[in-house]
Design a protein around this motif. Structure first.
Motif, PDB file in Angstrom:
ATOM      1  N   ALA A   1       0.856  -1.184   0.000  1.00 36.86           N
ATOM      2  CA  ALA A   1       0.000   0.000   0.000  1.00 36.86           C
ATOM      3  C   ALA A   1       0.890   1.231   0.000  1.00 36.86           C
ATOM      4  O   ALA A   1       2.000   1.210   0.546  1.00 36.86           O
ATOM      5  CB  ALA A   1      -0.929   0.007   1.220  1.00 36.86           C
ATOM      6  N   MET A   2       0.407   2.312  -0.594  1.00 36.46           N
ATOM      7  CA  MET A   2       1.224   3.524  -0.706  1.00 36.46           C
ATOM      8  C   MET A   2       0.387   4.766  -0.410  1.00 36.46           C
ATOM      9  O   MET A   2      -0.798   4.820  -0.702  1.00 36.46           O
ATOM     10  CB  MET A   2       1.820   3.638  -2.112  1.00 36.46           C
ATOM     11  N   SER A   3       1.044   5.754   0.191  1.00 34.92           N
ATOM     12  CA  SER A   3       0.435   7.072   0.358  1.00 34.92           C
ATOM     13  C   SER A   3       1.050   8.002  -0.669  1.00 34.92           C
ATOM     14  O   SER A   3       2.282   8.097  -0.780  1.00 34.92           O
ATOM     15  CB  SER A   3       0.674   7.607   1.769  1.00 34.92           C
ATOM     16  N   VAL A   4       0.196   8.668  -1.426  1.00 40.87           N
ATOM     17  CA  VAL A   4       0.633   9.535  -2.516  1.00 40.87           C
ATOM     18  C   VAL A   4       0.233  10.978  -2.183  1.00 40.87           C
ATOM     19  O   VAL A   4      -0.928  11.233  -1.846  1.00 40.87           O
ATOM     20  CB  VAL A   4       0.001   9.102  -3.852  1.00 40.87           C
ATOM     21  N   PRO A   5       1.161  11.939  -2.257  1.00 45.44           N
ATOM     22  CA  PRO A   5       0.862  13.326  -1.880  1.00 45.44           C
ATOM     23  C   PRO A   5       0.127  14.082  -2.981  1.00 45.44           C
ATOM     24  O   PRO A   5       0.737  14.762  -3.811  1.00 45.44           O
ATOM     25  CB  PRO A   5       2.254  13.914  -1.616  1.00 45.44           C
ATOM     26  N   LEU A   6      -1.186  14.005  -2.955  1.00 43.39           N
ATOM     27  CA  LEU A   6      -1.993  14.603  -4.021  1.00 43.39           C
ATOM     28  C   LEU A   6      -2.855  15.775  -3.564  1.00 43.39           C
ATOM     29  O   LEU A   6      -3.552  16.379  -4.375  1.00 43.39           O
ATOM     30  CB  LEU A   6      -2.899  13.527  -4.643  1.00 43.39           C
ATOM     31  N   HIS A   7      -2.825  16.112  -2.272  1.00 43.30           N
ATOM     32  CA  HIS A   7      -3.723  17.164  -1.796  1.00 43.30           C
ATOM     33  C   HIS A   7      -3.083  17.941  -0.653  1.00 43.30           C
ATOM     34  O   HIS A   7      -2.348  17.385   0.149  1.00 43.30           O
ATOM     35  CB  HIS A   7      -5.046  16.540  -1.320  1.00 43.30           C
ATOM     36  N   TRP A   8      -3.358  19.232  -0.632  1.00 39.93           N
ATOM     37  CA  TRP A   8      -2.980  20.104   0.482  1.00 39.93           C
ATOM     38  C   TRP A   8      -4.208  20.905   0.894  1.00 39.93           C
ATOM     39  O   TRP A   8      -5.019  21.290   0.048  1.00 39.93           O
ATOM     40  CB  TRP A   8      -1.866  21.058   0.071  1.00 39.93           C
TER      41      TRP A   8
ATOM     42  N   VAL B   1      -3.211  10.340  -0.067  1.00 42.98           N
ATOM     43  CA  VAL B   1      -4.229   9.417  -0.577  1.00 42.98           C
ATOM     44  C   VAL B   1      -3.590   8.038  -0.665  1.00 42.98           C
ATOM     45  O   VAL B   1      -2.462   7.897  -1.148  1.00 42.98           O
ATOM     46  CB  VAL B   1      -4.735   9.854  -1.961  1.00 42.98           C
ATOM     47  N   MET B   2      -4.291   7.018  -0.182  1.00 41.55           N
ATOM     48  CA  MET B   2      -3.720   5.677  -0.127  1.00 41.55           C
ATOM     49  C   MET B   2      -4.283   4.775  -1.227  1.00 41.55           C
ATOM     50  O   MET B   2      -5.476   4.805  -1.517  1.00 41.55           O
ATOM     51  CB  MET B   2      -3.981   5.041   1.240  1.00 41.55           C
ATOM     52  N   PHE B   3      -3.388   3.983  -1.789  1.00 39.95           N
ATOM     53  CA  PHE B   3      -3.745   2.968  -2.779  1.00 39.95           C
ATOM     54  C   PHE B   3      -3.154   1.644  -2.310  1.00 39.95           C
ATOM     55  O   PHE B   3      -1.977   1.579  -1.950  1.00 39.95           O
ATOM     56  CB  PHE B   3      -3.176   3.314  -4.154  1.00 39.95           C
ATOM     57  N   ALA B   4      -3.950   0.600  -2.306  1.00 35.87           N
ATOM     58  CA  ALA B   4      -3.480  -0.736  -1.916  1.00 35.87           C
ATOM     59  C   ALA B   4      -3.627  -1.696  -3.082  1.00 35.87           C
ATOM     60  O   ALA B   4      -4.657  -1.710  -3.772  1.00 35.87           O
ATOM     61  CB  ALA B   4      -4.269  -1.252  -0.710  1.00 35.87           C
ATOM     62  N   GLY B   5      -2.606  -2.502  -3.310  1.00 37.93           N
ATOM     63  CA  GLY B   5      -2.643  -3.486  -4.391  1.00 37.93           C
ATOM     64  C   GLY B   5      -2.793  -4.893  -3.867  1.00 37.93           C
ATOM     65  O   GLY B   5      -2.797  -5.135  -2.659  1.00 37.93           O
ATOM     66  N   ARG B   6      -2.931  -5.829  -4.766  1.00 36.70           N
ATOM     67  CA  ARG B   6      -2.960  -7.231  -4.368  1.00 36.70           C
ATOM     68  C   ARG B   6      -1.603  -7.631  -3.797  1.00 36.70           C
ATOM     69  O   ARG B   6      -0.579  -7.023  -4.103  1.00 36.70           O
ATOM     70  CB  ARG B   6      -3.303  -8.123  -5.564  1.00 36.70           C
ATOM     71  N   TYR B   7      -1.614  -8.679  -2.991  1.00 33.91           N
ATOM     72  CA  TYR B   7      -0.374  -9.150  -2.381  1.00 33.91           C
ATOM     73  C   TYR B   7       0.673  -9.440  -3.457  1.00 33.91           C
ATOM     74  O   TYR B   7       0.398 -10.122  -4.454  1.00 33.91           O
ATOM     75  CB  TYR B   7      -0.629 -10.407  -1.551  1.00 33.91           C
ATOM     76  N   GLY B   8       1.852  -8.894  -3.252  1.00 28.68           N
ATOM     77  CA  GLY B   8       2.952  -9.123  -4.174  1.00 28.68           C
ATOM     78  C   GLY B   8       2.964  -8.225  -5.394  1.00 28.68           C
ATOM     79  O   GLY B   8       3.863  -8.348  -6.234  1.00 28.68           O
ATOM     80  N   GLU B   9       2.016  -7.285  -5.508  1.00 31.27           N
ATOM     81  CA  GLU B   9       1.914  -6.488  -6.728  1.00 31.27           C
ATOM     82  C   GLU B   9       2.306  -5.028  -6.518  1.00 31.27           C
ATOM     83  O   GLU B   9       1.596  -4.100  -6.923  1.00 31.27           O
ATOM     84  CB  GLU B   9       0.496  -6.596  -7.308  1.00 31.27           C
ATOM     85  N   GLU B  10       3.474  -4.816  -5.923  1.00 25.56           N
ATOM     86  CA  GLU B  10       4.020  -3.459  -5.842  1.00 25.56           C
ATOM     87  C   GLU B  10       4.233  -2.857  -7.226  1.00 25.56           C
ATOM     88  O   GLU B  10       4.134  -1.636  -7.407  1.00 25.56           O
ATOM     89  CB  GLU B  10       5.370  -3.458  -5.097  1.00 25.56           C
ATOM     90  N   TYR B  11       4.531  -3.715  -8.186  1.00 23.84           N
ATOM     91  CA  TYR B  11       4.797  -3.248  -9.552  1.00 23.84           C
ATOM     92  C   TYR B  11       3.624  -2.424 -10.081  1.00 23.84           C
ATOM     93  O   TYR B  11       3.808  -1.341 -10.644  1.00 23.84           O
ATOM     94  CB  TYR B  11       5.057  -4.455 -10.460  1.00 23.84           C
ATOM     95  N   THR B  12       2.409  -2.914  -9.881  1.00 25.44           N
ATOM     96  CA  THR B  12       1.217  -2.189 -10.341  1.00 25.44           C
ATOM     97  C   THR B  12       1.078  -0.855  -9.618  1.00 25.44           C
ATOM     98  O   THR B  12       0.766   0.171 -10.238  1.00 25.44           O
ATOM     99  CB  THR B  12      -0.045  -3.035 -10.111  1.00 25.44           C
ATOM    100  N   LEU B  13       1.308  -0.851  -8.308  1.00 23.47           N
ATOM    101  CA  LEU B  13       1.210   0.403  -7.551  1.00 23.47           C
ATOM    102  C   LEU B  13       2.228   1.423  -8.038  1.00 23.47           C
ATOM    103  O   LEU B  13       1.918   2.606  -8.171  1.00 23.47           O
ATOM    104  CB  LEU B  13       1.410   0.135  -6.062  1.00 23.47           C
ATOM    105  N   LEU B  14       3.449   0.980  -8.299  1.00 23.71           N
ATOM    106  CA  LEU B  14       4.483   1.907  -8.756  1.00 23.71           C
ATOM    107  C   LEU B  14       4.174   2.434 -10.161  1.00 23.71           C
ATOM    108  O   LEU B  14       4.457   3.602 -10.473  1.00 23.71           O
ATOM    109  CB  LEU B  14       5.845   1.220  -8.724  1.00 23.71           C
ATOM    110  N   GLN B  15       3.588   1.603 -11.005  1.00 20.79           N
ATOM    111  CA  GLN B  15       3.150   2.086 -12.316  1.00 20.79           C
ATOM    112  C   GLN B  15       2.123   3.210 -12.156  1.00 20.79           C
ATOM    113  O   GLN B  15       2.211   4.265 -12.801  1.00 20.79           O
ATOM    114  CB  GLN B  15       2.530   0.942 -13.122  1.00 20.79           C
ATOM    115  N   LEU B  16       1.135   2.970 -11.289  1.00 21.45           N
ATOM    116  CA  LEU B  16       0.097   3.964 -11.061  1.00 21.45           C
ATOM    117  C   LEU B  16       0.675   5.227 -10.430  1.00 21.45           C
ATOM    118  O   LEU B  16       0.349   6.348 -10.839  1.00 21.45           O
ATOM    119  CB  LEU B  16      -0.994   3.374 -10.164  1.00 21.45           C
ATOM    120  N   ALA B  17       1.549   5.058  -9.435  1.00 23.91           N
ATOM    121  CA  ALA B  17       2.128   6.207  -8.741  1.00 23.91           C
ATOM    122  C   ALA B  17       2.923   7.089  -9.697  1.00 23.91           C
ATOM    123  O   ALA B  17       2.830   8.322  -9.637  1.00 23.91           O
ATOM    124  CB  ALA B  17       3.016   5.734  -7.597  1.00 23.91           C
ATOM    125  N   ALA B  18       3.699   6.481 -10.577  1.00 23.60           N
ATOM    126  CA  ALA B  18       4.492   7.254 -11.525  1.00 23.60           C
ATOM    127  C   ALA B  18       3.600   8.038 -12.476  1.00 23.60           C
ATOM    128  O   ALA B  18       3.912   9.189 -12.844  1.00 23.60           O
ATOM    129  CB  ALA B  18       5.417   6.332 -12.303  1.00 23.60           C
TER     130      ALA B  18
END
Length: 512
Positions: free
Chosen positions: A459-466, A475-492
């Motif tokens: 899961a990741m916290s992304v700085p999208l609001h002040w 804002v937090m996004f959580a992926g399926r177990y083992g799928e950091e790759y998808t989260l990092l794609q989205l975060a970028a």
């Protein structure tokens, strides 16, 4: 472990621009008096950018260390984020020759909680551990050194990471650079402040209930909690399987690259996350495709959520839709009483073990004067728990993990606020207060984050609001177990669509 270094990245044509925050700069303006980067220039680079400067010989490792240590000396009296310094050790490491790694020459700080560097103290934010000096170096710290990072100190944490702020009797309060009266979050609050204030571009952090994501939200940073079993905890296990180790950064690519140099099993590790499809850095260079995103509005506590946090999640959902993703509202299939009851028992067992192991080291029993008041109270209650209760708690959390995994068969990512409130005033979450006051505030501190420590999902916290008053809200996004790759794609992709790298607190008035 995934073996990756600069040469491998260059062979894959994954070269990195020198600066994220100042496009078009071809070389830094060096400070004439010290030979190091000026603060303004230094702050324009993420960790990969600084490493590239070292590789191109535009600045030396020693100059970067000198810049970081001077900034720490100037800013720490106000912010109180660095609790131990060993500059001489860092200078010796440079003189002896750094490893040729992805981050060679980049200054780095360890969290003063569970991170062992032989010859240095790890207090865990507690007076009971004030003289604890491990005779070994943690596996993940060895991997930081192999990557060429220059470790020169440790950052503040609350006692045993037991609260969502960074305040302790041992070291005092760590102040949020966006508003000195506010919490930096916890328990990796010292790391978050050091990065947000510009002392260094990224720092080590851990997360056992939200301790990477909470300070990321409070300080306007990117914070990824990896999957359980992704990074090593040894060679001496010091925390429960609820906790994971990674870092806090200003750029997504730094977080991805740091994971590239630290992921993978160590000898004896049996809980191992699935192998990623490629280098995590590669994820920041590729599109995720159209994702199915589930929007969660109600925290597990079913307590009120501040309008600013709702607004942050709503705007993030709209941003995701504009990028081609599908967003639907969902409800979590979790009984709050079952979850918090089980989570609390597992945490209690960890607290008892940590304290009793220290008792064996010291040859004496812990006293009330050794611990923060709330910690002492929790410890007395924790000792009354039984093995049967622990077994049932672990089984309950396992079932909750399965239930959430069933939900995520239909959703690639779950979206929610990171926190239920913007950063609160210092003192509200301190472990040095009346328990009734603490419990009222603490119930919301990890209202959204704790679930993914129980399930082991990334899961990741992304700085999208002040807020209008200038406080960061993640804002937090959580992926399926083992799928950091998808989260990092989205975060970028989010970072590109709504950049935050240049949105930093003004610390010019904090220089002592």
């Amino acid at each position: 472990m995934s073996e990756i270094n600069r040469r491998q990245l260059l062979k894959q044509s994954l070269t990195v621009p020198l600066s994220l925050g100042a496009a078009g700069l071809s070389s830094p303006l060096l400070a004439a008096k010290t030979g190091a980067l000026s603060f303004e220039e230094y702050r324009r680079y993420d960790a990969l950018g600084l490493a590239e400067l070292v590789r191109q010989r535009e600045v030396s490792s020693g100059e970067l260390l000198r810049t970081a240590t001077q900034l720490a000396a100037a800013l720490n009296p106000t912010l109180n984020c660095v609790v131990e310094r060993f500059d001489d050790r860092a200078e010796t490491a440079i003189e002896s020759g750094l490893n040729d790694g992805l981050f060679t020459g980049v200054p780095f700080l360890l969290k003063d909680l569970g991170m062992a560097l032989k010859g240095t103290v790890t207090t865990n934010g507690s007076r009971f551990f004030e003289t604890a000096r491990p005779d070994y170096t943690s596996t993940i710290v060895q991997r930081y050194q192999q990557a060429g990072l220059v470790i020169f100190g440790k950052t503040a944490s609350p006692e045993f990471g037991g609260t969502a702020t960074t305040e302790s009797i041992l070291f005092g309060d760590t102040h949020n650079p966006w508003d000195l009266s506010r919490t930096s979050g916890g328990s990796s609050g010292g790391a978050a402040v050091a990065v947000a204030a510009g002392i260094l571009p990224m720092a080590n952090a851990t997360d056992g209930g939200g301790s990477i994501r909470i300070p990321a939200s409070c300080c306007g940073l990117f914070g990824l909690k990896p999957s359980r079993g992704r990074t090593p905890h040894g060679p001496v296990q010091l925390s429960s399987t609820l906790s994971v180790i990674h870092g806090l950064s200003r750029s997504v690519r730094d977080s991805a690259a740091l994971l590239d140099v630290t992921w993978g099993a160590e000898p004896g590790q049996t809980l191992i996350a699935p192998r990623p499809k490629n280098h995590f850095y590669q994820a920041t260079q590729t599109e995720p495709g159209a994702l199915r995103i589930g929007l969660i509005r109600t925290p597990l506590t079913h307590s009120p959520v501040d309008p600013e946090c709702h607004k942050a999640a709503h705007q993030a959902a709209k941003l995701c839709e504009s990028l081609g993703h599908n967003v639907d509202e969902v409800d979590l299939p979790v009984d709050p009483r079952k979850f918090f009851g089980a989570f609390g028992i597992v945490m209690a067992a960890g607290l008892v073990d940590r304290i009793q192991q220290r008792e064996l080291q010291l040859g004496r029993e812990v006293t009330e004067q050794d611990l923060e008041p709330i910690t002492w109270l929790h410890y007395q209650g924790a000792k009354q728990k039984t093995a049967e209760q622990l077994f049932h708690a672990q089984q309950a959390l396992e079932q909750i993990s399965r239930d959430v995994a069933q939900l995520q068969r239909d959703y690639d990512v779950l979206l929610s606020p990171t926190l239920a409130t913007p950063p609160v005033k210092l003192g509200k979450l301190s472990l040095n207060q009346d328990n009734a006051s603490y419990e009222r505030e603490a119930i919301n501190a990890s209202a959204f984050t704790m679930l993914y420590n129980a399930t082991g999902q990334p899961a990741m916290s992304v700085p999208l609001h002040w807020t209008e008053s200038g406080l960061p809200v993640g804002v937090m996004f959580a992926g399926r177990y083992g799928e950091e790759y998808t989260l990092l794609q989205l975060a970028a992709r989010l970072e590109k669509a709504q950049p935050w790298f240049d949105r930093v607190p003004d610390v010019s008035g904090f220089f002592s």
